[in-house]
Enzyme design. Structure first.
Site, PDB file in Angstrom:
ATOM      1  N   ARG A  45       0.857  -1.188   0.000  1.00 49.94           N
ATOM      2  CA  ARG A  45       0.000   0.000   0.000  1.00 49.94           C
ATOM      3  C   ARG A  45       0.887   1.229   0.000  1.00 49.94           C
ATOM      4  O   ARG A  45       2.105   1.132   0.130  1.00 49.94           O
ATOM      5  CB  ARG A  45      -1.032  -0.008   1.152  1.00 49.94           C
ATOM      6  CG  ARG A  45      -0.680  -0.704   2.422  1.00 49.94           C
ATOM      7  CD  ARG A  45       0.405  -0.068   3.197  1.00 49.94           C
ATOM      8  NE  ARG A  45       0.210   1.353   3.356  1.00 49.94           N
ATOM      9  CZ  ARG A  45       1.147   2.242   3.573  1.00 49.94           C
ATOM     10  NH1 ARG A  45       2.425   1.850   3.671  1.00 49.94           N
ATOM     11  NH2 ARG A  45       0.887   3.516   3.710  1.00 49.94           N
ATOM     12  N   ALA A  47       0.815   5.111  -2.255  1.00 49.84           N
ATOM     13  CA  ALA A  47       0.657   5.378  -3.685  1.00 49.84           C
ATOM     14  C   ALA A  47       1.870   4.978  -4.542  1.00 49.84           C
ATOM     15  O   ALA A  47       1.717   4.214  -5.516  1.00 49.84           O
ATOM     16  CB  ALA A  47       0.308   6.851  -3.882  1.00 49.84           C
ATOM     17  N   ARG A  88      -7.540  -0.511  -6.594  1.00 47.95           N
ATOM     18  CA  ARG A  88      -7.777   0.594  -5.650  1.00 47.95           C
ATOM     19  C   ARG A  88      -7.951   1.870  -6.482  1.00 47.95           C
ATOM     20  O   ARG A  88      -7.118   2.151  -7.346  1.00 47.95           O
ATOM     21  CB  ARG A  88      -6.608   0.747  -4.656  1.00 47.95           C
ATOM     22  CG  ARG A  88      -6.506  -0.433  -3.694  1.00 47.95           C
ATOM     23  CD  ARG A  88      -5.594  -0.138  -2.521  1.00 47.95           C
ATOM     24  NE  ARG A  88      -6.230   0.727  -1.546  1.00 47.95           N
ATOM     25  CZ  ARG A  88      -5.577   1.284  -0.527  1.00 47.95           C
ATOM     26  NH1 ARG A  88      -4.285   1.085  -0.366  1.00 47.95           N
ATOM     27  NH2 ARG A  88      -6.219   2.054   0.341  1.00 47.95           N
ATOM     28  N   GLN A 195      -1.824   2.618   9.983  1.00 49.19           N
ATOM     29  CA  GLN A 195      -0.540   2.687   9.246  1.00 49.19           C
ATOM     30  C   GLN A 195       0.498   3.519   9.994  1.00 49.19           C
ATOM     31  O   GLN A 195       1.701   3.274   9.878  1.00 49.19           O
ATOM     32  CB  GLN A 195      -0.757   3.300   7.850  1.00 49.19           C
ATOM     33  CG  GLN A 195      -1.495   2.420   6.873  1.00 49.19           C
ATOM     34  CD  GLN A 195      -2.974   2.744   6.862  1.00 49.19           C
ATOM     35  OE1 GLN A 195      -3.548   3.124   7.874  1.00 49.19           O
ATOM     36  NE2 GLN A 195      -3.620   2.571   5.722  1.00 49.19           N
ATOM     37  N   ASP A 236      -2.035  10.720  -2.293  1.00 45.13           N
ATOM     38  CA  ASP A 236      -2.414   9.691  -3.267  1.00 45.13           C
ATOM     39  C   ASP A 236      -2.764  10.257  -4.636  1.00 45.13           C
ATOM     40  O   ASP A 236      -2.672   9.565  -5.643  1.00 45.13           O
ATOM     41  CB  ASP A 236      -3.571   8.863  -2.727  1.00 45.13           C
ATOM     42  CG  ASP A 236      -3.099   8.030  -1.559  1.00 45.13           C
ATOM     43  OD1 ASP A 236      -3.000   8.570  -0.444  1.00 45.13           O
ATOM     44  OD2 ASP A 236      -2.757   6.851  -1.785  1.00 45.13           O
ATOM     45  N   ASN A 246      -5.427  12.301   0.396  1.00 44.14           N
ATOM     46  CA  ASN A 246      -4.516  11.473   1.190  1.00 44.14           C
ATOM     47  C   ASN A 246      -5.359  10.695   2.195  1.00 44.14           C
ATOM     48  O   ASN A 246      -6.601  10.818   2.239  1.00 44.14           O
ATOM     49  CB  ASN A 246      -3.455  12.329   1.888  1.00 44.14           C
ATOM     50  CG  ASN A 246      -2.355  11.477   2.521  1.00 44.14           C
ATOM     51  OD1 ASN A 246      -1.846  10.549   1.885  1.00 44.14           O
ATOM     52  ND2 ASN A 246      -1.992  11.748   3.760  1.00 44.14           N
TER      53      ASN A 246
HETATM   54  O1  MRU Z   1      -4.484   3.170   2.250  1.00 46.16           O
HETATM   55  P1  MRU Z   1      -3.001   3.364   2.122  1.00 46.16           P
HETATM   56  O2  MRU Z   1      -2.226   2.822   3.259  1.00 46.16           O
HETATM   57  O3  MRU Z   1      -2.504   2.905   0.771  1.00 46.16           O
HETATM   58  O4  MRU Z   1      -2.819   4.948   2.149  1.00 46.16           O
HETATM   59  C1  MRU Z   1      -1.538   5.479   2.039  1.00 46.16           C
HETATM   60  C2  MRU Z   1      -1.520   6.946   2.129  1.00 46.16           C
HETATM   61  O5  MRU Z   1      -2.523   7.599   2.241  1.00 46.16           O
HETATM   62  C3  MRU Z   1      -0.178   7.608   1.945  1.00 46.16           C
HETATM   63  O6  MRU Z   1      -0.088   8.779   2.714  1.00 46.16           O
HETATM   64  C4  MRU Z   1       0.008   7.967   0.471  1.00 46.16           C
HETATM   65  O7  MRU Z   1      -0.260   6.872  -0.341  1.00 46.16           O
HETATM   66  C5  MRU Z   1       1.354   8.490   0.186  1.00 46.16           C
HETATM   67  S1  MRU Z   1       2.583   7.258   0.275  1.00 46.16           S
HETATM   68  C6  MRU Z   1       4.067   7.962  -0.089  1.00 46.16           C
END
Ligand code: MRU
Length: 343
Positions: A45, A47, A88, A195, A236, A246
């Site tokens: 996970r 982006a 996603r 996370q 994202d 985000n």
């Molecule tokens: O749902 P996730 O864990 O994929 O969400 C991740 C985020 O929101 C991060 O902040 C974003 O992808 C940036 S990663 C460099």
């Protein structure tokens, strides 16, 4: 540094982030269905990491096609790419990487099929390496932007685990550490998938960076007491006007930061900017399964039958963002004009 994504002997090797921080288990993936599952179920996970995984996914698609005809392989990649894009919806890096792989494949299709597959792999490796060097530059640029600010809040995980190395929001902490600059980082735990607590705290702690986990609800309080000097998060998808999607909760952090006159920075590679959409209204917000809210550590925390909403992302309007830190430079408002310069 941890290596969350590798490609070895025709297989994608992914650190299974669902099991962190307690188990470091690597998944070996060699079918497009498993690539889809790893992205959709969040074994991988973040982006940029999703983008790099998708690029290798396209290599797996090419390898799975047994035809000797490049046109057939290309057709298979297009079909599998369309399938993967559905894993996603919010992070633009997923479709960005797939489109780039397909464009490269279309240029290469006149080649011998074996060479074609090698060159497809070379493109995926390029995407992987570009991400790592972009992150390093983001860290360098963030160091300048932050000036003397050392007490920083971050939300979700925009770290090594969400990218290929350094992270985006976390790059400044790692680059700072290399230069002997110590940051005090606050990591929002980031409900519902945690996370921040499970991943950001884990990787920063492992790399010797001072990190303190707070509940999401504590962020505004620590801003009010002067314990947070700046916020830096990943993202994202950035729309052409600077509106930024985000992890859910980022909008609350941005509103609290604006109230307390604390700068709110977004760190991202330019591959996360979606110039095709004019504002954040066009960003699709993923809604995930209600069980992520209902169940904590395998225990149900609300009675059966209660309604639940679980949006996984939110959009922070451009007006709440102090600057967007990219590998090519720092972009300040007005974003409509200034993001275009870097396109
Ligand atoms: O749902 P996730 O864990 O994929 O969400 C991740 C985020 O929101 C991060 O902040 C974003 O992808 C940036 S990663 C460099």
């Amino acid at each position: 540094m941890i290596e969350p994504i590798k490609f070895e002997d025709g297989k994608l090797i992914l650190l299974d982030q669902r099991k962190l921080p307690f188990e470091e288990v690597y998944l070996e993936i060699n079918t497009i269905d498993k690539v889809y599952e790893a992205i959709a179920d969040m074994a991988v996970r973040g982006a940029p990491a999703i983008g790099v995984t998708a690029a290798y996914g396209m290599v797996i698609s090419a390898l799975e096609c047994k035809s000797d005809c490049c046109e057939d392989i290309l057709a298979r990649m297009k079909k599998d790419g369309d399938f993967l894009k559905k894993a996603r919806p919010t992070a633009v890096n997923l479709s960005w990487a797939i489109d780039r792989m397909n464009q490269r494949a279309a240029i290469l299709k006149a080649k011998d099929p074996i060479l074609f597959k090698w060159d497809i792999l070379a493109e995926a490796i390029k995407i992987h390496e570009e991400d790592a060097s972009a992150n390093r530059m983001i860290g360098e640029n963030a160091l300048v932007v932050l000036g003397g600010k050392r007490k920083i809040l971050t939300h979700c995980n925009a770290g090594i685990l969400a990218t290929t190395s350094y992270g985006t929001a976390t790059a400044v902490f790692y680059v700072g550490k290399e230069r002997g600059i110590e940051f005090k980082v606050f990591a929002d735990e980031t409900r519902p998938r945690l996370q921040g607590a499970r991943l950001t705290a884990y990787e920063l702690f492992q790399n010797g960076i001072d990190v303190t986990v707070i509940s999401d609800t504590a962020a505004a309080h620590l801003m009010s007491t002067g314990e947070i000097e700046a916020v830096i998060t990943g993202c994202d998808r950035v729309a052409a006007n600077g509106d930024t999607a985000n992890k859910i909760g980022t909008l609350s952090v941005a509103i609290a930061a604006a109230y307390h006159n604390i700068p709110m920075y977004i760190a991202c590679p330019l591959s996360t900017v979606d110039y095709s959409i004019s504002s954040g209204k066009d960003i699709v917000i993923e809604e995930r399964d209600s069980s992520e809210v209902e169940i904590i550590c395998d225990k149900r925390v609300l009675p059966e039958g209660i309604k639940v909403r679980n949006p996984a992302f939110d959009v922070t309007p451009a007006e709440l963002i102090t600057a967007i830190i990219t590998e090519k430079g720092v972009v300040y408002p007005p974003y409509e004009n200034n993001l275009r310069i870097l396109e």
